[in-house]
Design an enzyme around this catalytic site. Structure first.
Site, mmCIF file in Angstrom:
data_model
loop_
_atom_site.group_PDB
_atom_site.id
_atom_site.type_symbol
_atom_site.label_atom_id
_atom_site.label_comp_id
_atom_site.label_asym_id
_atom_site.label_seq_id
_atom_site.Cartn_x
_atom_site.Cartn_y
_atom_site.Cartn_z
ATOM 1 N N HIS A 256 0.873 -1.183 0.000
ATOM 2 C CA HIS A 256 0.000 0.000 0.000
ATOM 3 C C HIS A 256 0.904 1.225 0.000
ATOM 4 O O HIS A 256 1.644 1.442 0.963
ATOM 5 C CB HIS A 256 -0.920 -0.002 1.216
ATOM 6 C CG HIS A 256 -1.761 1.250 1.319
ATOM 7 N ND1 HIS A 256 -2.546 1.686 0.284
ATOM 8 C CD2 HIS A 256 -1.919 2.156 2.318
ATOM 9 C CE1 HIS A 256 -3.170 2.803 0.637
ATOM 10 N NE2 HIS A 256 -2.782 3.114 1.868
ATOM 11 N N ASP B 32 -7.811 2.024 1.967
ATOM 12 C CA ASP B 32 -7.664 2.807 3.192
ATOM 13 C C ASP B 32 -8.375 4.145 3.112
ATOM 14 O O ASP B 32 -7.965 5.105 3.759
ATOM 15 C CB ASP B 32 -6.174 3.017 3.498
ATOM 16 C CG ASP B 32 -5.929 3.404 4.948
ATOM 17 O OD1 ASP B 32 -6.829 3.184 5.775
ATOM 18 O OD2 ASP B 32 -4.846 3.928 5.240
ATOM 19 N N HIS C 27 -5.268 10.026 0.123
ATOM 20 C CA HIS C 27 -5.964 10.279 1.389
ATOM 21 C C HIS C 27 -5.075 10.920 2.448
ATOM 22 O O HIS C 27 -5.529 11.788 3.183
ATOM 23 C CB HIS C 27 -6.606 8.997 1.926
ATOM 24 C CG HIS C 27 -5.725 7.814 1.922
ATOM 25 N ND1 HIS C 27 -5.589 7.002 0.818
ATOM 26 C CD2 HIS C 27 -4.913 7.281 2.852
ATOM 27 C CE1 HIS C 27 -4.750 6.018 1.084
ATOM 28 N NE2 HIS C 27 -4.318 6.170 2.308
ATOM 29 N N ASP D 155 1.370 4.913 0.216
ATOM 30 C CA ASP D 155 1.049 6.310 0.500
ATOM 31 C C ASP D 155 2.159 7.148 -0.114
ATOM 32 O O ASP D 155 3.321 7.057 0.299
ATOM 33 C CB ASP D 155 0.975 6.545 2.005
ATOM 34 C CG ASP D 155 -0.101 5.696 2.650
ATOM 35 O OD1 ASP D 155 -1.277 5.894 2.327
ATOM 36 O OD2 ASP D 155 0.249 4.824 3.476
#
Length: 923
Positions: free
Chosen positions: A15, A127, A353, A17
């Site tokens: 994941h 997420d 996000h 970010d």
């Protein structure tokens, strides 16, 4: 009957970010290292079958920034389906990015992914801090029949029974997720999070303990024999010995099947094995049946200035640049696809996000501000070029009858809603171009001596209209012609403020300044037209606004007869939380402006608009007390913090301007203040006096209905929510809509008045989450500005209030032009539409076909129709959010200019309850 063999699907992923607890480039370096290892693993281990690249194509784009020569290798791996591509460009926050930004994200993700190989058809929301209610409809329109997500639903486990009427829970990790329109996708919840298969041991003893726990946990929630184990986590390096770990697992558990799987195979196997009946969850997934502390909704108020920049950037692109470029394309100007995509991509690099949510380190937001500025500069250039191209084709020759020195300008409205606006336009005339060899001082003096600033203003019919003028004197300017070197000039300039009258929903009207030395500036103003009806009161045909002694306001809605009192006070409380979660100190009482004397004065009094300024002050604590710093440093949970507020006080002064326009159906509000304090929250309060159990919030392609009182499971004293543009509370006969620009958090207070509380600022000093990451700039010290509008209504007319709220967010676009003939009339509408219960979303041009793509959505539970009137279009067809040419269902549309008397040439299409409808228009 034998029990089906359990199939353990291990999916490798990371994941990613893009920026979070480190700045972008620090994460970028780690990405390059991770991708290098991944490519080496594919090369060295033929049993390493696949890797999921987090559903976002920007990961590939970021890698190729450093290694552009590896594009062909990545394309080969994608075509072999070893690496996934898409479906998104970035993993956005769904609620803090606009409806069209969510669509552009999917469109650009599909476009970029197709350049590598098959597009991943996985609705991936690992997420997101809550999930939009219309996601199933958007996914279905994009050819995606599933959604995989990590938040918003609380699975109860295999042995628990949850009825189908349970709105936000499921006994299984699998459920049917349904949009308000009835579109359904298979939803799969990461019930054990997306790291439940990370770092699988190779040592048999460790592996036995690991697998006993992981298989049992996954099986607890699974509705089929297919269990999902996600081999990765945030920025997780590739497990290079995974093939060996799976070999050990097969030896330990011969009764199970272990597969190094991928999402396509896993989803297909789950679909083939689903039980006859799954629970159905409808609409938004926002964790409403949890304790409420970790729904992370307060990211909507972290770093409010970033949200305001985002709103401005999105509006500029989707509501101004794209429509104006589309209008211009209809008149022969090439549509700037590449520049718009560049601007959108630059904006969307701020939409992950952890970026747009405001929950990253300070360095991230310094870079985000640069991206916003870059995106908006490109968008502004597109707006200017499109407006000039169109203005140069408008017939302004009629103004020459009034004066050969007439200075025409065109005001474009691209909001999708007709209405009047009070605008300020700067016009120039008597330009004197000069060469480098000339003396600019002498040129400026020459212009000054031959010009003046007196005259009058007329509309497209030649009728004089009221205005206020400010002489800007002689000033420098320049042109950048397409065929020659830059052209500097000196010109006389004037700033005009006036009311446009009703502008077409998607069109323009033309005006002209007529220099006239015999008429003093503002001479046409009729002093009897003032909207001031008392020392602290404003009134027009629709509303009466009174400012109370303590700075609160009362608004009378003349249509409904409803009076709203005590509105607009400010509230301050402490905040010892973090960027994710608001936490008010125990025993902290709100400080408000209510009851304190305010300074009230009239600052604007024109025929088109009047404004009252209100100055209010509060004495608030300087910060939290000293305990908070120790609690943050030692990672005391926000639920266990004991810190309070400092005894030292500072003055918070708020300057509010309340404006009413002559034709306005809402009250415009602006506030400015200098934040002197830390660890606190500022909100503005609007008691509605509405006795309703639910309220409505502008969200992604819907106006979502939400409960005023949380569920029984809720423990957080705060019950805040996301909104895009507005929140509305209404009942039969009485309603109030409050709409802001970049103000994304609100709460409907359980105070007996259903008071709407809109967050203006939240000041905190740490990121939160898994470590200690100080964020002093998240305290947001210094100057701040907020803007919103209040729309009272009678409940039954709420859709009109929503349209007014959306129109408020979109400024008109003025463009000066010359005196000339043209192919376009002085007043024109490129598209006219109507439809009960329908809101406008966008107008752009399709890249492949050059067709205009227009989109609307129905915000009610009743079917409706859209009546579309347009020119320069040969035929129309129904499409979807990917702009496919799905079916030809409209008759040919007349190319002639459509007027009200020619409504028979309009075409009608049904739009279902809560449907998102895209129509393609062929030129």
């Amino acid at each position: 009957m034998s029990t089906p063999k359990r199939v353990i699907h291990v999916i490798s992923h990371t994941h990613w970010d893009r920026e979070w607890y480190m700045p972008y480039e620090a994460h970028h370096v780690k990405l390059i290292q991770t991708m290098d290892v991944l490519l080496d693993t594919f090369e060295s281990d033929p049993d390493f079958r696949s890797f999921y690249l987090d559903g976002q194509t920007i990961v590939l784009e970021d890698y190729l920034q450093v290694y552009p020569e590896k594009r062909e290798l990545l394309q080969r791996l994608c075509k072999e389906e070893k690496i996934s591509a898409g479906p998104w460009y970035v993993l956005q926050d769904e609620f803090l990015t606009s409806s069209e930004a969510n669509v552009r994200n999917l469109q650009i993700g599909h476009r970029d992914a197709a350049g590598f190989g098959p597009v991943s058809k996985l609705g991936y929301f690992p997420d997101s801090f809550g999930n939009m209610g219309q996601a199933p409809q958007l996914l279905k329109q994009a050819g995606i029949n599933n959604a995989v997500f990590g938040r918003g639903v609380k699975a109860t486990g295999f042995n628990n029974q949850v009825g189908e009427d349970s709105n936000l829970e499921s006994p299984f990790s699998e459920l049917m997720w349904e949009s308000p329109d009835g579109s359904r996708v298979l939803g799969i919840l990461f019930a054990n999070w997306y790291n439940n298969g990370m770092e699988i041991p190779v040592d048999p003893a460790e592996a036995k303990l690991y697998w006993d726990h992981r298989i049992d946990s996954a099986n607890r929630y699974a509705s089929t024999q297919h269990l999902l184990l996600m081999n990765g986590c945030d920025h997780q390096p590739v497990q290079t010995n995974l093939s060996e770990a799976l070999r050990v697992a097969r030896e330990l558990y011969p009764e199970h099947e272990f597969i190094h799987s991928n999402f396509d195979d896993y989803i297909n196997d789950v679909f083939a094995s689903l039980p006859p009946k799954l629970s159905v969850t409808r609409g938004e997934l926002r964790g409403q049946k949890t304790d409420g502390w970790f729904s992370l909704v307060n990211t909507a108020s972290a770093r409010v200035p970033i949200k305001q920049l985002n709103q401005r950037n999105q509006t500029l692109l989707e509501k101004i640049a794209e429509p104006l470029a589309t209008f211009a394309s209809g008149e022969g100007k090439p549509y700037p696809h590449a520049l718009l995509q560049y601007s959108w991509k630059t904006l969307m690099q701020n939409h992950p996000h952890d970026s747009i949510c405001g929950c990253s380190v300070d360095e991230v937001y310094r870079e985000m501000e640069i991206r916003f500025a870059k995106s908006m500069e490109v968008a502004k250039a597109i707006v200017q070029e499109s407006a000039k191209y169109l203005s140069d084709r408008v017939d302004t020759s009629g103004f020459e009858e009034l004066s050969r020195d007439a200075t025409p300008f065109v005001v474009f409205n691209s909001s999708g809603y007709e209405g009047s606006s009070v605008v300020t336009v700067e016009v120039e005339w008597s330009r004197r171009y000069f060469k480098q060899s000339e003396n600019p001082v002498q040129v400026a003096e020459e212009v000054r001596l031959r010009t003046h600033a007196d005259g009058f203003l007329v509309n497209h019919l030649g009728a004089r209209i009221d205005f206020v003028a400010e002489d800007l004197g002689v000033r420098f300017g320049y042109d950048l012609p397409d065929d020659k070197f830059r052209q500097p000039y000196m010109a006389r300039a004037l700033k005009l403020t006036f009311e446009t009258g009703e502008l077409p929903a998607m069109g323009y009207a033309t005006f002209a300044w007529i220099p006239d030395a015999t008429r003093a500036r503002g001479q046409d103003r009729d002093s009897g037209n003032s909207l001031i009806v008392g020392p602290s009161a404003l009134e027009n045909a629709y509303l009466r606004v009174t400012v109370e002694q303590d700075g609160g306001i009362a608004v009378l809605d003349k249509a409904s007869g409803q009076l709203f009192e005590g509105m607009g006070h400010y509230e301050n409380v402490g905040d010892i939380g973090n960027e994710y979660i608001f936490r008010q100190p125990d025993g902290d009482l709100p400080i408000t402006t209510r009851g304190n004397p305010a300074l009230v004065r009239i600052v604007e009094d024109t025929p088109s608009r009047a404004t009252i300024e209100i100055v209010q002050s509060m004495e608030i604590p300087l910060s939290a007390d000293e305990l908070l710093e120790r609690e943050v440093r030692t990672m005391v949970s926000i639920l266990e913090r004991k810190s309070g507020r400092s005894k030292s006080l500072v003055t918070l002064s708020l300057v509010t301007r309340i404006s009413l326009e002559r034709l306005g159906r809402s009250v415009r509000v602006q506030v400015s203040f200098d934040n002197p304090a830390q660890d606190h929250r500022i909100r503005v309060l609007y008691p509605t006096g509405v006795q309703a159990s639910t309220h409505f919030a502008d969200s992604i392609f819907e106006v979502a209905e939400r409960q005023n009182v949380p569920s029984a499971e809720w423990r957080n004293p705060s019950y805040c929510h996301h909104m895009q543009a507005f929140v509305d509370v209404h009942e039969d006969g009485r309603g109030l809509t409050v709409a802001g620009k970049g103000l994304n958090e609100y709460e409907v207070l359980q105070d007996g008045n259903n008071t709407i509380a809109v967050t203006l600022l939240r000041s905190v000093g740490e990121l939160g989450d898994w470590g200690v990451f100080p964020t002093p700039e998240a305290q947001c010290l210094g100057r701040h500005f907020g803007e919103w509008t209040i729309v009272p209504h009678g409940g039954h007319d709420r859709i009109a209030a929503y349209r007014e709220a959306h129109r408020f967010a979109v400024p008109v676009t003025p463009c000066q032009t010359g005196l000339h003939a043209g192919t376009l009339p002085p007043r024109y509408e490129f598209i006219r539409w109507d439809g009960d219960g329908v809101l406008f979303s966008s107008l752009k041009t399709n890249e492949q076909r050059g067709d205009w793509m227009a989109r609307w959505y129905n915000v009610t539970g009743a079917s409706s129709v859209i009546r579309l009137h347009t020119a320069n279009v040969a035929e129309a067809y129904l499409s979807n959010i990917l702009e496919d040419e799905t079916s030809i269902e409209y008759e040919a549309i007349s190319r002639a200019t459509v007027t009200a008397s020619e409504a028979k040439s309009s075409k009608v299409t049904p739009i279902g309850a809560y449907e998102i409808l895209t129509v393609g228009l062929k030129k």
